[in-house]
Design an enzyme around this catalytic site. Structure first.
Site, mmCIF file in Angstrom:
data_model
loop_
_atom_site.group_PDB
_atom_site.id
_atom_site.type_symbol
_atom_site.label_atom_id
_atom_site.label_comp_id
_atom_site.label_asym_id
_atom_site.label_seq_id
_atom_site.Cartn_x
_atom_site.Cartn_y
_atom_site.Cartn_z
ATOM 1 N N ARG A 1 0.823 -1.215 0.000
ATOM 2 C CA ARG A 1 0.000 0.000 0.000
ATOM 3 C C ARG A 1 0.850 1.254 0.000
ATOM 4 N NH1 ARG A 1 -0.384 3.415 4.369
ATOM 5 N NH2 ARG A 1 -2.325 4.558 4.699
ATOM 6 N N GLY B 1 -8.406 12.617 4.736
ATOM 7 C CA GLY B 1 -8.155 11.543 5.680
ATOM 8 C C GLY B 1 -6.671 11.243 5.783
ATOM 9 N N GLU C 1 -16.178 17.800 4.841
ATOM 10 C CA GLU C 1 -17.394 18.568 4.584
ATOM 11 C C GLU C 1 -17.549 19.703 5.593
ATOM 12 O OE1 GLU C 1 -18.173 14.218 3.423
ATOM 13 O OE2 GLU C 1 -17.155 15.306 5.042
ATOM 14 N N GLU D 1 -6.269 7.663 0.902
ATOM 15 C CA GLU D 1 -6.294 6.218 1.094
ATOM 16 C C GLU D 1 -7.570 5.916 1.865
ATOM 17 O OE1 GLU D 1 -6.819 3.288 2.532
ATOM 18 O OE2 GLU D 1 -4.986 2.975 3.702
ATOM 19 N N GLU E 1 -16.449 0.968 5.380
ATOM 20 C CA GLU E 1 -16.111 2.216 6.079
ATOM 21 C C GLU E 1 -16.687 3.448 5.391
ATOM 22 O OE1 GLU E 1 -12.086 2.559 7.700
ATOM 23 O OE2 GLU E 1 -11.810 0.432 7.264
#
Length: 381
Positions: free
Chosen positions: A53, A74, A126, A152, A161
């Site tokens: 990853r 994130g 947001e 990611e 999620e």
């Protein structure tokens, strides 16, 4: 009022899915539990130690971010934003929903001497949109846009999620017309599988006469409990009973949130013999395995499938129930498995429904095929 809202939302699920609606409870304390998990540095260490990853993201970032304004959605402990700064990004805005984790990211950015390039905001993207607007307007660009959005966001089976809707929000609000999404495309793959090793690991203890006591009557119950939800485990490639098929593709530059959150996907597998042996029994059917591949750029991608190096996502194993009559059925070349997989995702809850049939090649067409159906739910905490 909260109970009424929950009941109304559950009714909406029942209306759209009918009897197939999964036992789906994305409410209450589970969001808080998820926040606690992602505030734990152990969780972030596991992701950082996932070399497939992290190295893929680093390579893609170094290919795309030089001289660019980069927005990360994130950011966790900040590693990808730091990669962007190291790659020569002009400006990096890193957004992290959890304040404690955002503090960690700020400390890491400062410790690496990159505070003049990387700004960390804490809050859901947001909720901090006006702050992002202000930071983008402070850049030298004529229009307040991001050249690259990196995130990611992927969960188990890609969609668990439910983070992509926040990425889509950021994309629609800030991505430049010729901007870059990292990742650019993801695919969900599916294959029938056999895992006698998992079955033995789960139920074998109860057959071992612990302390000289016969407890084997509990073995079936132990297995039923373990496979009553999606199982996250690493599957050997030899455990696949048919070649995997891509059942869904997500275009990160164009997909809408609703596409991500609910899908109904057909599947069809034809079992082939090994080494041309069309009579060979291949293994006991236990269910369907799901995983994803991720394309970051045209030249950088990674897979979370059993054919690749293990990742922290592993594979998502959707076991059929023992009561179905097909759990443990020996499959042979020529057998056909057909059906449909559905998912419904909100927050940290993922409901999955699999339904299908298994027909042997030598069965007369007037004989009804064996059937299976399963409703499963996974809560990430």
């Amino acid at each position: 009022a909260e109970a009424e809202a929950e009941e109304a939302d559950q009714d909406g699920v029942e209306d759209s899915w009918g009897a197939d609606a999964p036992p789906y409870y994305p409410y209450g304390d589970e969001e808080e539990e998820e926040d606690n998990a992602y505030s734990c540095l152990g969780t972030h260490r596991e992701m950082l130690e996932d070399a497939a990853r992290t190295e893929a993201f680093r390579e893609a970032i170094f290919q795309t971010c030089k001289g660019k304004v980069v927005l990360e959605v994130g950011c966790g402990t900040g590693i990808l934003s730091i990669f962007a700064a190291q790659a020569g990004a002009a400006r990096v805005i890193a957004v992290e929903a959890r304040p404690e984790t955002a503090d960690c990211a700020r400390e890491v950015v400062e410790a690496n001497g990159l505070s003049d390039i990387v700004t960390v905001l804490d809050g859901y993207v947001e909720d901090v949109a006006e702050d992002v607007d202000a930071l983008l307007q402070a850049t030298d660009q004529a229009v307040a846009v991001a050249d690259v959005i990196v995130s990611e966001w992927m969960g188990f089976m890609l969609v668990c999620e439910d983070m992509f809707p926040s990425v889509a929000f950021a994309r629609d609000r800030w991505l430049a017309p010729d901007g870059i999404m990292l990742p650019s495309q993801c695919k969900v793959w599916l294959a029938p599988f056999s895992s006698p090793a998992f079955v033995e690991k789960t139920s074998g203890f109860w057959h071992s006469r612990p302390y000289g006591v016969d407890m084997s009557v509990l073995a079936p119950r132990a297995l039923d409990q373990r496979i009553s939800e999606p199982v996250i485990d690493t599957l050997e490639q030899e455990g696949l009973l048919a070649p995997a098929l891509p059942v869904w593709t997500l275009d990160c530059a164009a997909a809408e949130a609703v596409e991500f959150q609910s899908q109904e996907l057909p599947f069809s597998f034809h079992i082939k013999g090994v080494g041309g042996d069309e009579q060979q029994a291949l293994g006991a059917f236990h269910g369907l395995a799901a995983w994803f591949t991720c394309e970051l750029t045209e030249s950088v991608s990674f897979s979370t499938g059993p054919e690749a190096a293990p990742t922290h996502w592993e594979q998502t194993l959707l076991f059929v129930g023992r009561e179905s009559g097909v759990h443990g059925r020996e499959l042979a070349a020529g057998d056909a498995i057909e059906g449909e997989m559905k998912w419904l995702v909100k927050g940290n809850a993922m409901g999955v429904v699999i339904k299908g049939t298994i027909r042997s090649e030598d069965e007369p067409p007037d004989v009804a095929p064996a059937t299976f159906g399963r409703r499963l739910v996974l809560h990430v905490t």
